[in-house]
Design a protein around this motif. Structure first.
Motif, PDB file in Angstrom:
ATOM      1  N   LEU A 123       0.809  -1.213   0.000  1.00 42.71           N
ATOM      2  CA  LEU A 123       0.000   0.000   0.000  1.00 42.71           C
ATOM      3  C   LEU A 123       0.843   1.265   0.000  1.00 42.71           C
ATOM      4  CD1 LEU A 123      -2.599   1.634   0.337  1.00 42.71           C
ATOM      5  CD2 LEU A 123      -2.573   1.060   2.777  1.00 42.71           C
ATOM      6  N   LEU A 124       1.885   1.304   0.836  1.00 41.86           N
ATOM      7  CA  LEU A 124       2.687   2.506   1.006  1.00 41.86           C
ATOM      8  C   LEU A 124       4.002   2.387   0.245  1.00 41.86           C
ATOM      9  CD1 LEU A 124       2.278   3.016   4.861  1.00 41.86           C
ATOM     10  CD2 LEU A 124       0.804   3.841   3.015  1.00 41.86           C
ATOM     11  N   ALA A 125       4.594   3.535  -0.053  1.00 42.24           N
ATOM     12  CA  ALA A 125       5.903   3.532  -0.700  1.00 42.24           C
ATOM     13  C   ALA A 125       6.969   2.965   0.229  1.00 42.24           C
ATOM     14  CB  ALA A 125       6.276   4.942  -1.135  1.00 42.24           C
ATOM     15  N   GLY A 126       6.882   3.327   1.518  1.00 42.48           N
ATOM     16  CA  GLY A 126       7.877   2.847   2.474  1.00 42.48           C
ATOM     17  C   GLY A 126       9.182   3.608   2.439  1.00 42.48           C
ATOM     18  N   THR A 127       9.193   4.762   1.766  1.00 44.69           N
ATOM     19  CA  THR A 127      10.433   5.521   1.627  1.00 44.69           C
ATOM     20  C   THR A 127      10.611   6.584   2.697  1.00 44.69           C
ATOM     21  OG1 THR A 127       9.407   7.208   0.243  1.00 44.69           O
ATOM     22  CG2 THR A 127      10.283   5.286  -0.879  1.00 44.69           C
ATOM     23  N   GLY A 128       9.593   6.860   3.476  1.00 49.99           N
ATOM     24  CA  GLY A 128       9.612   8.040   4.325  1.00 49.99           C
ATOM     25  C   GLY A 128      10.593   7.965   5.473  1.00 49.99           C
ATOM     26  N   ALA A 129      11.401   9.020   5.611  1.00 51.57           N
ATOM     27  CA  ALA A 129      12.192   9.154   6.831  1.00 51.57           C
ATOM     28  C   ALA A 129      11.263   9.287   8.032  1.00 51.57           C
ATOM     29  CB  ALA A 129      13.112  10.365   6.727  1.00 51.57           C
ATOM     30  N   ILE A 130      10.066   9.827   7.788  1.00 50.51           N
ATOM     31  CA  ILE A 130       8.991   9.885   8.768  1.00 50.51           C
ATOM     32  C   ILE A 130       7.828   9.094   8.175  1.00 50.51           C
ATOM     33  CG2 ILE A 130       7.380  11.411  10.000  1.00 50.51           C
ATOM     34  CD1 ILE A 130       9.569  13.613   9.658  1.00 50.51           C
ATOM     35  N   ASP A 131       7.211   8.196   8.958  1.00 54.19           N
ATOM     36  CA  ASP A 131       6.154   7.356   8.390  1.00 54.19           C
ATOM     37  C   ASP A 131       4.841   8.130   8.286  1.00 54.19           C
ATOM     38  OD1 ASP A 131       4.652   7.153  10.806  1.00 54.19           O
ATOM     39  OD2 ASP A 131       5.653   5.303  11.395  1.00 54.19           O
ATOM     40  N   ILE A 132       3.801   7.505   7.727  1.00 53.44           N
ATOM     41  CA  ILE A 132       2.562   8.235   7.452  1.00 53.44           C
ATOM     42  C   ILE A 132       1.828   8.668   8.715  1.00 53.44           C
ATOM     43  CG2 ILE A 132       2.201   7.192   5.193  1.00 53.44           C
ATOM     44  CD1 ILE A 132      -0.084   5.553   6.597  1.00 53.44           C
ATOM     45  N   THR A 133       2.168   8.083   9.855  1.00 52.86           N
ATOM     46  CA  THR A 133       1.537   8.517  11.099  1.00 52.86           C
ATOM     47  C   THR A 133       2.297   9.652  11.777  1.00 52.86           C
ATOM     48  OG1 THR A 133       2.715   6.907  12.479  1.00 52.86           O
ATOM     49  CG2 THR A 133       0.636   6.192  11.483  1.00 52.86           C
ATOM     50  N   GLY A 134       3.489   9.984  11.266  1.00 52.72           N
ATOM     51  CA  GLY A 134       4.276  11.066  11.846  1.00 52.72           C
ATOM     52  C   GLY A 134       5.389  10.605  12.745  1.00 52.72           C
ATOM     53  N   LEU A 135       5.744   9.318  12.684  1.00 52.28           N
ATOM     54  CA  LEU A 135       6.793   8.769  13.545  1.00 52.28           C
ATOM     55  C   LEU A 135       8.122   8.756  12.796  1.00 52.28           C
ATOM     56  CD1 LEU A 135       6.972   7.469  16.416  1.00 52.28           C
ATOM     57  CD2 LEU A 135       6.922   5.262  15.244  1.00 52.28           C
ATOM     58  N   PRO A 136       9.147   9.465  13.296  1.00 53.50           N
ATOM     59  CA  PRO A 136      10.454   9.459  12.624  1.00 53.50           C
ATOM     60  C   PRO A 136      11.123   8.091  12.715  1.00 53.50           C
ATOM     61  CG  PRO A 136      10.237  11.322  14.143  1.00 53.50           C
ATOM     62  CD  PRO A 136       9.119  10.380  14.445  1.00 53.50           C
ATOM     63  N   GLY A 137      11.845   7.724  11.653  1.00 58.66           N
ATOM     64  CA  GLY A 137      12.567   6.466  11.624  1.00 58.66           C
ATOM     65  C   GLY A 137      14.062   6.678  11.529  1.00 58.66           C
ATOM     66  N   ALA A 138      14.784   5.590  11.285  1.00 53.75           N
ATOM     67  CA  ALA A 138      16.237   5.641  11.246  1.00 53.75           C
ATOM     68  C   ALA A 138      16.777   6.606  10.196  1.00 53.75           C
ATOM     69  CB  ALA A 138      16.803   4.236  11.030  1.00 53.75           C
ATOM     70  N   PRO A 139      16.188   6.734   8.998  1.00 55.90           N
ATOM     71  CA  PRO A 139      16.715   7.719   8.042  1.00 55.90           C
ATOM     72  C   PRO A 139      16.679   9.150   8.569  1.00 55.90           C
ATOM     73  CG  PRO A 139      15.324   6.129   6.915  1.00 55.90           C
ATOM     74  CD  PRO A 139      15.147   5.882   8.382  1.00 55.90           C
ATOM     75  N   THR A 140      15.709   9.458   9.418  1.00 50.99           N
ATOM     76  CA  THR A 140      15.682  10.780  10.046  1.00 50.99           C
ATOM     77  C   THR A 140      16.861  10.953  10.986  1.00 50.99           C
ATOM     78  OG1 THR A 140      13.268  10.755   9.955  1.00 50.99           O
ATOM     79  CG2 THR A 140      14.280  12.388  11.387  1.00 50.99           C
ATOM     80  N   LEU A 141      17.176   9.909  11.739  1.00 52.15           N
ATOM     81  CA  LEU A 141      18.315   9.986  12.664  1.00 52.15           C
ATOM     82  C   LEU A 141      19.614  10.192  11.888  1.00 52.15           C
ATOM     83  CD1 LEU A 141      17.390   7.076  15.111  1.00 52.15           C
ATOM     84  CD2 LEU A 141      16.756   9.496  15.256  1.00 52.15           C
ATOM     85  N   LEU A 142      19.742   9.495  10.755  1.00 51.64           N
ATOM     86  CA  LEU A 142      20.943   9.673   9.942  1.00 51.64           C
ATOM     87  C   LEU A 142      21.037  11.115   9.452  1.00 51.64           C
ATOM     88  CD1 LEU A 142      23.395   8.610   8.360  1.00 51.64           C
ATOM     89  CD2 LEU A 142      21.812   7.974   6.513  1.00 51.64           C
ATOM     90  N   ALA A 143      19.939  11.650   8.940  1.00 53.45           N
ATOM     91  CA  ALA A 143      19.960  13.026   8.432  1.00 53.45           C
ATOM     92  C   ALA A 143      20.318  14.011   9.531  1.00 53.45           C
ATOM     93  CB  ALA A 143      18.599  13.368   7.829  1.00 53.45           C
ATOM     94  N   ARG A 144      19.746  13.862  10.695  1.00 51.46           N
ATOM     95  CA  ARG A 144      20.032  14.792  11.788  1.00 51.46           C
ATOM     96  C   ARG A 144      21.497  14.697  12.221  1.00 51.46           C
ATOM     97  NH1 ARG A 144      15.653  13.922  16.331  1.00 51.46           N
ATOM     98  NH2 ARG A 144      16.847  15.613  17.265  1.00 51.46           N
ATOM     99  N   ALA A 145      22.052  13.482  12.186  1.00 56.16           N
ATOM    100  CA  ALA A 145      23.462  13.335  12.537  1.00 56.16           C
ATOM    101  C   ALA A 145      24.346  14.023  11.495  1.00 56.16           C
ATOM    102  CB  ALA A 145      23.828  11.855  12.651  1.00 56.16           C
ATOM    103  N   VAL A 146      24.040  13.820  10.218  1.00 55.29           N
ATOM    104  CA  VAL A 146      24.824  14.437   9.147  1.00 55.29           C
ATOM    105  C   VAL A 146      24.758  15.953   9.243  1.00 55.29           C
ATOM    106  CG1 VAL A 146      24.962  14.763   6.647  1.00 55.29           C
ATOM    107  CG2 VAL A 146      24.610  12.470   7.592  1.00 55.29           C
ATOM    108  N   TRP A 147      23.574  16.486   9.548  1.00 53.15           N
ATOM    109  CA  TRP A 147      23.385  17.938   9.609  1.00 53.15           C
ATOM    110  C   TRP A 147      23.843  18.544  10.930  1.00 53.15           C
ATOM    111  CZ3 TRP A 147      17.688  17.038   7.896  1.00 53.15           C
ATOM    112  CH2 TRP A 147      17.649  16.814   6.525  1.00 53.15           C
TER     113      TRP A 147
END
Length: 819
Positions: free
Chosen positions: A561-585
């Motif tokens: 159903l979903l793309a599954g690409t989101g750093a944040i999921d459709i409910t608004g929960l951040p995932g590991a890609p968000t943590l990576l981005a915040r660390a890089v930035w």
């Protein structure tokens, strides 16, 4: 002019249904349709069907309507649309993201009119993502006098901000008389008027300037907004019309030496691509939902949004103005070559100018919008016709709005293929007719391995001389070159084309460490937009990892159903890609821990490049044993991991290891602690704890509902007394809403599921579901009762208010506001 919401009192009809059902707009007709493996939208649309629908409303003309005109303004209707009044066609629109108006004409006071909106979205797939169907954006009723500002007739342009602010004003008036005056007042947040001017209206136009002493400027860091009150007065001083506009003072400069500067300060764009759907709500666009998405993205380190691949909604732009997010607003995904069977390629030449006018009309007064993208992955730009079209669109946009640069989001592999007469979209499986089942896709280790390397293949292909040749002429037509998955070209192309400004318009989230190094080091590269900041419906499975013998690849079969690409999921929960981005930035205050799902421990992961990790922020794996794979995201020099007080060792962290330190440990309940070190000094620490016995618990993000369009997001969690969610717990939940609210959506973030979002029953995913409540406009107490099969019952109560429109309501695009 008076503008009011026109969203109550409608009935919704499916094809052949004359009775209909009452609905409040906005409304997505597609999200409630049954999904199936043979739905014509296929993987693109999340296996939803299209349809033909009709909306109807009876409206009585006010008794004092003499001398007034009325029009209905639609912010967006998805599907070929015809609007009739008393059976007579008054408007039509065949572009799903364009705002348009339906004039009601001169109507007799007290007359009852029948307004019907017919929507045909039956020819699918017509997009590469979930679109929704019907009147999915807000609708307004304008009451207009004989003399009034034109719909896009109030324009502000910041000329300078020092030593004083200077704002150019341009007004267009319909039906103006000699002696009419335009009065403009600019007030700060406290309501104090800081600048004013009166302008004579001559031949339907007025022009002048506002001068603001000691101006407060707008930027992502400091999004200060002024409020402009613009009045049209006749010679005697009587009010004829009024507009109220929020205005941010900011300057914008782009050049190859300094890159992007806002108010004279260099800015690097930490960007997220986003699609238009609102997850559990489907395509329904409400201010509260759009504001929440923007807020969560901002809280997680993003400072920029790329609208993919259509203009952003008005409420999302409102939120970007208010919260401080830079916007790349995008015109379209399709020019004159098809990407899906029924997309808009055949009518592109017919509609693009109207779409561009509508986009600019919405964006021109907004400080958040800093550039326009004229298209996404348009392979035909590698051809003579495409280059010519790029130049025409750029020139048209510059004529409408010379204050913002244009860009073109280009996939160099796609362009290279197009230059040789082929297209990757030709192999898309969009030819099946309704009722024709698609063959089941089988897992293939070789295919999965190829999928996992697809990002690297695109990046390497982009470095070829043929890729440069296929893109250089189109890039020459715009001020900023947009590179999709081509960061390896940045340094070389800046040397080869020293006048070129570059933005990473689309990228794999896992490539961010390598990308950001170049963004910071290469002059003229102004930032990066990852695909995607927020997950979305459709393009099912492109970023979803599967396991073992489950179907891999990027086009997952039903029930994906979903793309599954989101750093944040459709409910608004951040995932590991968000943590990576915040660390890089450099936006993590302490190391952040994530753990790969232990229910799949020991299984082969069928990865896709559009998701850098499947890890979740949890140490609650009740019932699972074995080796846990632990990821610690940090910009520190080293991180140490402790399990129940025992050190599991130190690992290198930061840029030299891609900002991820990896550990393994035999799972045991308790506490996992990560400690970050710079040199030998501790810089910060964070922890995860396993949950004790879990019960069903409701947790609301809001304390109440503020009015009929407000939303309450209520987490339905299987958590212990400390609020720690047990991600290994599963249950089936039934909810009941009593009081002045309705259940607008209920579901979870599972990317592959047969569950929908429109019922009262949902399963949990990783220990959570989300209920979204919408106020009815009445005051009272709202009670949400949730019952689970195995984890008990919980009840939550809060107040709903009957709230009038705010003093400066968000109004339809480029139209009026309440006067």
């Amino acid at each position: 002019m008076t503008t009011t919401l026109f969203t109550d009192g409608w009935t919704f009809h499916r094809a052949g249904d004359e009775t209909g059902e009452p609905v409040r707009l906005p409304h997505d007709a597609m999200i409630a349709e049954p999904r199936s493996a043979d739905a014509a939208t296929g993987n693109h649309g999340g296996y939803f069907p299209g349809g033909v629908y009709r909306y109807a409303k009876t409206w009585q003309v006010p008794a004092d309507a003499a001398g007034r005109r009325y029009r209905v303004c639609f912010e967006g209707v998805y599907g070929d649309t015809v609007v009739t009044v008393d059976g007579v066609e008054v408007a039509a629109c065949n572009s799903g993201y364009r705002a348009f108006e339906a004039p009601l004409g001169d109507l007799a006071p007290g007359h009852q009119v029948r307004i019907e909106v017919s929507v045909d979205n039956s020819k699918t797939p017509n997009s590469r993502w979930y679109t929704g169907s019907g009147i999915y954006r807000q609708v307004w009723l304008d009451e207009v006098g004989r003399r009034s500002f034109a719909r896009d007739g109030v324009r502000f342009t910041t000329r300078s901000i020092a030593p004083e602010g200077v704002v150019d004003v341009a007004l267009a008036v319909e039906g103006s008389d000699s002696g009419d005056i335009a009065s403009i007042e600019l007030a700060d947040a406290s309501g104090e008027v800081v600048a004013s001017v009166e302008l004579a209206v001559l031949d339907g136009t007025a022009a002048g300037e506002l001068r603001i002493p000691s101006p407060q400027t707008w930027s992502a860091e400091h999004p200060h907004l002024y409020r402009a009150r613009v009045r049209l007065l006749d010679a005697s001083g009587s009010l004829l019309d009024e507009r109220r506009v929020r205005l941010g003072l900011r300057t914008l400069d782009v050049d190859p030496r300094h890159g992007l500067r806002i108010n004279g300060e260099q800015v690097l764009l930490r960007g997220a691509c986003v699609h238009h759907d609102n997850g559990l709500l489907g395509a329904v666009t409400l201010p509260a939902a759009e504001y929440r998405r923007a807020r969560i993205l901002k809280e997680n380190g993003y400072n920029a949004i790329r609208s993919s691949h259509n203009p952003l909604s008005r409420p999302f732009l409102d939120a970007c103005d208010e919260l401080g997010l830079y916007v790349m607003d995008e015109l379209t995904d399709v020019w004159f070559n098809h990407k899906t069977k029924h997309d808009g390629a055949d009518r592109f030449e017919e509609v693009w100018r109207d779409d561009a006018r509508a986009m600019v009309a919405e964006d021109r007064n907004r400080p958040s919008v800093i550039m326009y993208s004229i298209g996404n992955e348009i392979g035909e730009t590698a051809t003579e016709r495409g280059v010519k079209t790029a130049g025409e669109i750029d020139a048209f946009l510059r004529e409408l709005d010379a204050t913002r640069p244009t860009t073109l989001a280009t996939n160099l592999l796609v362009s290279m293929m197009a230059s040789r007469g082929s297209s990757p979209f030709e192999s898309e499986t969009y030819t099946a007719e309704p009722g024709t089942a698609k063959p089941e896709k089988k897992s293939s280790t070789a295919a999965n391995a190829m999928t996992a390397k697809l990002g690297r293949i695109m990046e390497l292909a982009s470095r070829l001389p043929a890729a440069d040749k296929a893109s250089r002429d189109a890039f020459a037509q715009v001020r900023i070159a947009g590179y999709n998955y081509a960061y390896g070209r940045y340094a070389g192309d800046r040397k080869k084309y020293p006048e070129r400004v570059i933005v990473g318009s689309e990228s794999m989230p896992g490539d961010l460490p390598a990308i950001w190094k170049r963004v910071e080091a290469v002059p003229g590269v102004i930032g990066d937009f990852m695909w995607t900041g927020w997950d979305y419906l459709g393009e099912a499975g492109i970023g979803t990892w599967s396991y073992g013998q489950a179907a891999g690849g990027i086009n997952k079969p039903f029930p994906a159903l979903l793309a599954g690409t989101g750093a944040i999921d459709i409910t608004g929960l951040p995932g590991a890609p968000t943590l990576l981005a915040r660390a890089v930035w450099g936006r993590l205050e302490a190391p952040a821990i994530a753990v790969r799902p232990m229910q799949h421990a020991g299984e082969r992961a069928n990865k896709t490049p559009w998701r850098s990790s499947d890890a979740v922020q949890s140490w609650s794996w009740r019932g699972h044993a074995g080796k846990a794979e632990i990821e610690v995201y940090s910009a520190d020099d080293e991180v140490e991991l402790l399990l129940n007080g025992r050190s599991l060792g130190r690992r290198a962290a930061g840029a030299r290891v891609g900002f991820v330190a990896r550990f393994t440990a035999t799972y045991e309940p308790g506490e996992l602690v990560a400690v970050g070190y710079r040199g030998k000094r501790e810089r910060g620490r964070s922890s995860l704890r396993s949950a004790d016995a879990a019960a069903l618990r409701l947790r609301s993000e809001q304390t109440g509902l503020a009015g009929p369009d407000d939303l309450a997001y209520v987490w339905v969690e299987l958590a212990d007394g400390a609020g720690i969610v047990d991600v290994s717990a599963e249950d089936r939940i039934t909810v009941q809403v009593d009081g002045p609210a309705e259940l607008a959506g209920f579901g979870n973030a599972a990317p592959i599921t047969e569950d929908g979002y429109t019922g009262r029953v949902a399963r949990t995913h990783d220990g959570r579901a989300l209920a979204i409540l919408r106020g009815t406009g009445e005051a009272g107490t709202v009670t949400l009762t949730a019952r689970s099969e195995r984890h008990g019952v919980d009840v939550l109560q809060f107040d709903a208010a009957s709230t009038a429109l705010p003093e400066v309501p968000t109004a339809p695009p480029a139209a009026s506001v309440r006067s």
